[in-house]
Structures are given as C-alpha cells and as structure tokens.
Design a protein around this motif. Structure first.
Motif, PDB file in Angstrom:
ATOM      1  N   HIS A 119      85.847  -2.263  20.071  1.00 48.08           N
ATOM      2  CA  HIS A 119      85.851  -1.063  19.192  1.00 48.08           C
ATOM      3  C   HIS A 119      84.334  -0.688  18.668  1.00 48.08           C
ATOM      4  O   HIS A 119      84.188  -0.256  17.418  1.00 48.08           O
ATOM      5  CB  HIS A 119      86.752  -1.186  17.873  1.00 48.08           C
ATOM      6  CG  HIS A 119      88.017  -1.814  18.077  1.00 48.08           C
ATOM      7  ND1 HIS A 119      88.873  -1.284  19.128  1.00 48.08           N
ATOM      8  CD2 HIS A 119      88.394  -3.082  17.591  1.00 48.08           C
ATOM      9  CE1 HIS A 119      90.002  -2.443  19.012  1.00 48.08           C
ATOM     10  NE2 HIS A 119      89.715  -3.171  18.185  1.00 48.08           N
ATOM     11  N   PHE A 164      93.024 -10.662  20.544  1.00 51.86           N
ATOM     12  CA  PHE A 164      92.834 -12.125  19.812  1.00 51.86           C
ATOM     13  C   PHE A 164      91.518 -12.160  18.752  1.00 51.86           C
ATOM     14  O   PHE A 164      90.791 -11.090  18.905  1.00 51.86           O
ATOM     15  CB  PHE A 164      92.627 -13.060  20.904  1.00 51.86           C
ATOM     16  CG  PHE A 164      92.482 -14.629  20.519  1.00 51.86           C
ATOM     17  CD1 PHE A 164      93.811 -15.153  20.651  1.00 51.86           C
ATOM     18  CD2 PHE A 164      91.737 -15.485  19.856  1.00 51.86           C
ATOM     19  CE1 PHE A 164      93.987 -16.587  20.083  1.00 51.86           C
ATOM     20  CE2 PHE A 164      91.791 -16.859  19.478  1.00 51.86           C
ATOM     21  CZ  PHE A 164      93.055 -17.227  19.846  1.00 51.86           C
ATOM     22  N   HIS A 207      92.145  -4.091  23.702  1.00 53.72           N
ATOM     23  CA  HIS A 207      91.311  -4.764  24.123  1.00 53.72           C
ATOM     24  C   HIS A 207      89.883  -4.115  23.867  1.00 53.72           C
ATOM     25  O   HIS A 207      88.780  -4.469  24.665  1.00 53.72           O
ATOM     26  CB  HIS A 207      91.535  -5.178  25.687  1.00 53.72           C
ATOM     27  CG  HIS A 207      92.576  -5.974  25.654  1.00 53.72           C
ATOM     28  ND1 HIS A 207      92.587  -7.389  25.177  1.00 53.72           N
ATOM     29  CD2 HIS A 207      93.881  -5.788  26.623  1.00 53.72           C
ATOM     30  CE1 HIS A 207      93.812  -7.971  25.748  1.00 53.72           C
ATOM     31  NE2 HIS A 207      94.570  -7.208  26.258  1.00 53.72           N
ATOM     32  N   PHE A 209      90.915 -10.335  11.269  1.00 55.41           N
ATOM     33  CA  PHE A 209      91.029  -8.929  11.794  1.00 55.41           C
ATOM     34  C   PHE A 209      92.313  -8.569  12.411  1.00 55.41           C
ATOM     35  O   PHE A 209      92.492  -7.534  12.874  1.00 55.41           O
ATOM     36  CB  PHE A 209      89.867  -9.077  12.851  1.00 55.41           C
ATOM     37  CG  PHE A 209      88.538  -9.285  12.303  1.00 55.41           C
ATOM     38  CD1 PHE A 209      87.909  -7.978  11.786  1.00 55.41           C
ATOM     39  CD2 PHE A 209      87.902 -10.514  12.063  1.00 55.41           C
ATOM     40  CE1 PHE A 209      86.683  -8.138  11.195  1.00 55.41           C
ATOM     41  CE2 PHE A 209      87.008 -10.596  11.244  1.00 55.41           C
ATOM     42  CZ  PHE A 209      86.225  -9.460  10.920  1.00 55.41           C
ATOM     43  N   ASP A 220      86.509  -2.191  13.144  1.00 56.72           N
ATOM     44  CA  ASP A 220      87.199  -2.905  12.189  1.00 56.72           C
ATOM     45  C   ASP A 220      86.390  -3.937  11.574  1.00 56.72           C
ATOM     46  O   ASP A 220      87.013  -4.700  10.829  1.00 56.72           O
ATOM     47  CB  ASP A 220      88.132  -3.800  13.099  1.00 56.72           C
ATOM     48  CG  ASP A 220      87.420  -4.643  14.093  1.00 56.72           C
ATOM     49  OD1 ASP A 220      86.133  -4.446  14.443  1.00 56.72           O
ATOM     50  OD2 ASP A 220      88.191  -5.439  14.675  1.00 56.72           O
ATOM     51  N   TYR A 235      84.253  -6.010  12.369  1.00 57.73           N
ATOM     52  CA  TYR A 235      83.711  -7.048  12.994  1.00 57.73           C
ATOM     53  C   TYR A 235      82.463  -7.041  13.375  1.00 57.73           C
ATOM     54  O   TYR A 235      82.025  -5.884  13.740  1.00 57.73           O
ATOM     55  CB  TYR A 235      84.639  -7.324  14.117  1.00 57.73           C
ATOM     56  CG  TYR A 235      84.422  -8.467  15.051  1.00 57.73           C
ATOM     57  CD1 TYR A 235      85.273  -9.880  14.766  1.00 57.73           C
ATOM     58  CD2 TYR A 235      83.583  -8.649  15.976  1.00 57.73           C
ATOM     59  CE1 TYR A 235      84.792 -10.955  15.186  1.00 57.73           C
ATOM     60  CE2 TYR A 235      83.140  -9.761  16.791  1.00 57.73           C
ATOM     61  CZ  TYR A 235      83.970 -10.999  16.509  1.00 57.73           C
ATOM     62  OH  TYR A 235      83.651 -12.176  17.005  1.00 57.73           O
ATOM     63  N   GLY A 255      83.989 -15.420  23.603  1.00 61.22           N
ATOM     64  CA  GLY A 255      84.595 -14.155  23.249  1.00 61.22           C
ATOM     65  C   GLY A 255      84.108 -13.661  22.036  1.00 61.22           C
ATOM     66  O   GLY A 255      84.156 -12.432  21.943  1.00 61.22           O
ATOM     67  N   TYR A 256      83.871 -14.494  21.201  1.00 58.54           N
ATOM     68  CA  TYR A 256      83.251 -13.839  19.768  1.00 58.54           C
ATOM     69  C   TYR A 256      82.111 -13.147  19.915  1.00 58.54           C
ATOM     70  O   TYR A 256      81.640 -12.409  18.861  1.00 58.54           O
ATOM     71  CB  TYR A 256      83.405 -14.778  18.670  1.00 58.54           C
ATOM     72  CG  TYR A 256      82.440 -15.986  18.710  1.00 58.54           C
ATOM     73  CD1 TYR A 256      82.774 -17.050  19.323  1.00 58.54           C
ATOM     74  CD2 TYR A 256      81.313 -15.952  18.158  1.00 58.54           C
ATOM     75  CE1 TYR A 256      81.954 -18.345  19.274  1.00 58.54           C
ATOM     76  CE2 TYR A 256      80.243 -16.988  18.026  1.00 58.54           C
ATOM     77  CZ  TYR A 256      80.681 -18.340  18.721  1.00 58.54           C
ATOM     78  OH  TYR A 256      79.686 -19.305  18.591  1.00 58.54           O
ATOM     79  N   ASN A 280      81.804 -10.760  22.067  1.00 64.70           N
ATOM     80  CA  ASN A 280      82.185  -9.652  22.811  1.00 64.70           C
ATOM     81  C   ASN A 280      82.903  -8.619  21.972  1.00 64.70           C
ATOM     82  O   ASN A 280      84.217  -8.495  22.089  1.00 64.70           O
ATOM     83  CB  ASN A 280      83.123 -10.009  24.188  1.00 64.70           C
ATOM     84  CG  ASN A 280      82.282 -10.903  25.153  1.00 64.70           C
ATOM     85  OD1 ASN A 280      82.118 -10.478  26.272  1.00 64.70           O
ATOM     86  ND2 ASN A 280      81.864 -12.010  24.825  1.00 64.70           N
ATOM     87  N   PHE A 331      87.132 -14.184  31.149  1.00 70.06           N
ATOM     88  CA  PHE A 331      86.738 -14.287  29.840  1.00 70.06           C
ATOM     89  C   PHE A 331      86.959 -15.468  28.920  1.00 70.06           C
ATOM     90  O   PHE A 331      87.992 -16.051  29.091  1.00 70.06           O
ATOM     91  CB  PHE A 331      87.580 -13.010  29.286  1.00 70.06           C
ATOM     92  CG  PHE A 331      87.357 -12.733  27.721  1.00 70.06           C
ATOM     93  CD1 PHE A 331      86.354 -11.375  27.665  1.00 70.06           C
ATOM     94  CD2 PHE A 331      87.913 -13.092  26.533  1.00 70.06           C
ATOM     95  CE1 PHE A 331      86.110 -11.130  26.202  1.00 70.06           C
ATOM     96  CE2 PHE A 331      87.614 -12.726  25.389  1.00 70.06           C
ATOM     97  CZ  PHE A 331      86.532 -11.722  25.290  1.00 70.06           C
TER      98      PHE A 331
HETATM   99  N1  LIG Z   1      85.859  -5.812  16.755  1.00 73.91           N
HETATM  100  C1  LIG Z   1      86.537  -6.818  17.149  1.00 73.91           C
HETATM  101  N2  LIG Z   1      86.060  -7.533  18.136  1.00 73.91           N
HETATM  102  C2  LIG Z   1      86.279  -8.771  18.533  1.00 73.91           C
HETATM  103  C3  LIG Z   1      87.197  -9.487  17.737  1.00 73.91           C
HETATM  104  C4  LIG Z   1      87.554  -8.860  16.655  1.00 73.91           C
HETATM  105  O1  LIG Z   1      88.610  -9.466  15.828  1.00 73.91           O
HETATM  106  N3  LIG Z   1      87.282  -7.618  16.296  1.00 73.91           N
HETATM  107  N4  LIG Z   1      87.441 -10.805  18.041  1.00 73.91           N
HETATM  108  C5  LIG Z   1      86.623 -11.228  19.116  1.00 73.91           C
HETATM  109  C6  LIG Z   1      87.366 -12.595  19.558  1.00 73.91           C
HETATM  110  S1  LIG Z   1      87.132 -14.057  18.771  1.00 73.91           S
HETATM  111  C7  LIG Z   1      87.902 -12.814  20.897  1.00 73.91           C
HETATM  112  S2  LIG Z   1      88.142 -14.215  21.603  1.00 73.91           S
HETATM  113  C8  LIG Z   1      87.655 -11.450  21.813  1.00 73.91           C
HETATM  114  C9  LIG Z   1      89.032 -11.090  22.096  1.00 73.91           C
HETATM  115  O2  LIG Z   1      89.195 -10.187  22.951  1.00 73.91           O
HETATM  116  P1  LIG Z   1      90.700  -9.542  23.323  1.00 73.91           P
HETATM  117  O3  LIG Z   1      91.381  -9.301  22.089  1.00 73.91           O
HETATM  118  O4  LIG Z   1      90.394  -8.535  24.103  1.00 73.91           O
HETATM  119  O5  LIG Z   1      91.299 -10.732  24.088  1.00 73.91           O
HETATM  120  O6  LIG Z   1      87.229 -10.272  21.054  1.00 73.91           O
HETATM  121  C10 LIG Z   1      86.234 -10.470  20.100  1.00 73.91           C
HETATM  122  N5  LIG Z   1      85.687  -9.476  19.617  1.00 73.91           N
END
Ligand SMILES: Nc1nc2c(c(=O)[nH]1)N[C@H]1C(S)=C(S)[C@@H](COP(=O)(O)O)O[C@H]1N2
Ligand SMILES: [Mo]
Length: 232
Positions: A162, A20, A143, A25, A112, A114, A156-157, A159, A67
C-alpha cells in the motif's frame, strides 16, 4: 519433479501465500487501494507526488520470485509485474526530485502507516520492483494494493504494501521503526540470515516460528471483517 534450488537458511516452504505482518497492522487497511499517489520527499531539492500515469511511462517488467518472511515461511514462484525501482529512480527521481548527492537511505511508507528502510544501493538492484500486479491480477488489498515494493533478496518486512510515500535521506534519523529495534536489521538480506539486529538469525527463527499460525489467522479474520464492511 524439477530439482528445487536450496532454500535460504532457516526457511521452509508453505503452500498458501498469507496476508501477514506485525499484529498491530492486522486491522489497518489502505484508504485508497485503487489510487497510486506516491509522495516523494526527504533530502531532496523538490517534492513530487507520482501517480499511475507517470509510472506508466517507465518500461514494464515481470518477475517471478520467492517471498521470504523473517518468521521462517517462504512462498515460492510469485509472478509480480510493475516497474523496476532503478528505472523509477533514474527516470523520475533523479531528474524531478533531485536527491542531494549524499543520500544513502530510502524510507518506504504504506497507507496503513507501516514503514521500512533500505540502503539506496540495495533498492537499485535489478530485482527490486514497484509492483502493481501479482499473478496477472491487480494487487489485492491482502497483498498490497495499489502498489508495493518487492525486494526478494530481503525479508518480507522490507517489502511494504500500500505504498504512499518514498523518502530519500542522508541518514536514518527520520525513520522510526514499526517494530522493536532488535527486529529491524538495516539490510535484512535473506541469504545472510540478517533477520534482526544484535541477535543471531538462528535464534530469531526459534523466537518467531511459534507465532506464524496465529498471525496468519489473525490477519485472515481481520481481512474478512474488512471486506465484509466494504461490501455492505
Ligand atoms: N503496509 C504494510 N506492508 C507490509 C506489512 C504490513 O503490515 N503493512 N507487513 C510486512 C511483512 S512482515 C511481511 S512478511 C509482508 C507480507 O506480505 P503479504 O501480506 O503480501 O504476504 O509484508 C510486509 N509489508
Ligand atoms: Mo514478515
């Protein structure tokens, strides 16, 4: 059935743990999912690149946590293992990187591109991990391979997957949010429903929820396409 503790405000349980994120991304993947290379920089005395062997000297920890994505889904009881961020900070960062004393913010960057930011005080909490396994298997590309931050008290955002860089800063000026400003709360604590900035959490529930299923589909299709190119 065991009695479930109450969920954080505005969350509901889903049965599958999806890949997600923000849609920009969905089609970005780590170039080196098997190799830990964490570049440490910022307001510090010395830069350092940390590899897997250096992390292995830290105590290994396991943790089961739920999570919570800001878009309202919660996946329960994920079993992560890796290293406590506080141990990493105390054993490696403090002695070898030496952040200046006024450092208050930590920026985490993924392969990536992020990025997310959290206060240093928040990531020193004992449940914040640099995780490299999920449910006893190395992190998958979906994941977070090879290493991700797990900060279960934060949406989550906060967390990032990579991980390839961690920066220690006195202020937030070096951090360009991956999303729009209103979507990025500086702390994003789940218990306080800090979904975004300047907009109430209950309102953002209503804004985000309709996009969940299409985002899950988009991320799954992008991953399937990526994995099939890797297998060719
Ligand atoms: N590198 C990276 N980390 C990221 C994201 C991403 O797009 N790229 N998305 C974030 C968001 S919005 C969420 S909810 C979680 C989702 O973790 P999952 O893909 O393991 O469920 O990762 C977070 N970390
Ligand atoms: Mo999310």
């Amino acid at each position: 059935m065991p009695i479930q503790p109450p969920l954080p405000p505005g969350q509901h349980v889903i049965e599958e743990f999806p890949r997600f994120g923000l849609s920009q991304f969905a089609n970005r993947f780590p170039e080196e999912p098997d190799k830990v290379a964490l570049k440490l920089t910022g307001d510090v005395e010395a830069g350092l690149v940390v590899n897997a062997d250096m992390l292995k000297r830290l105590p290994r920890v396991e943790q089961t946590s739920d999570f919570h994505c800001v878009t309202t889904w919660t996946y329960c009881s994920l079993q992560w293992a890796g290293y406590r961020f506080a141990d990493f900070y105390n054993e490696i960062v403090r002695s070898q990187v030496r952040p200046i004393s006024s450092v208050e913010w930590v920026v985490f960057r993924g392969q990536d591109s992020y990025a997310s930011i959290l206060p240093l005080a928040d990531v020193l909490a004992p449940d914040v991990l640099l995780a490299d396994t999920l449910n006893d298997a190395p992190l998958s590309i979906a994941h977070g391979a090879p290493l991700r931050l797990i900060a279960p008290a934060h949406y989550g955002y906060k967390n990032p997957k990579h991980l390839c860089g961690i920066e220690f800063w006195e202020n937030t000026q070096h951090y360009p949010p991956a999303s729009l400003r209103f979507m990025d709360h500086p702390r994003a604590r789940v218990a306080f429903e800090e979904r975004g900035r300047g907009v109430p959490g209950w309102l953002l529930r209503l804004v985000y929820r309709p996009f969940v299923s299409q985002t899950v589909r988009q991320f799954r299709q992008a991953l399937d396409a990526h994995l099939s190119t890797l297998n060719q």
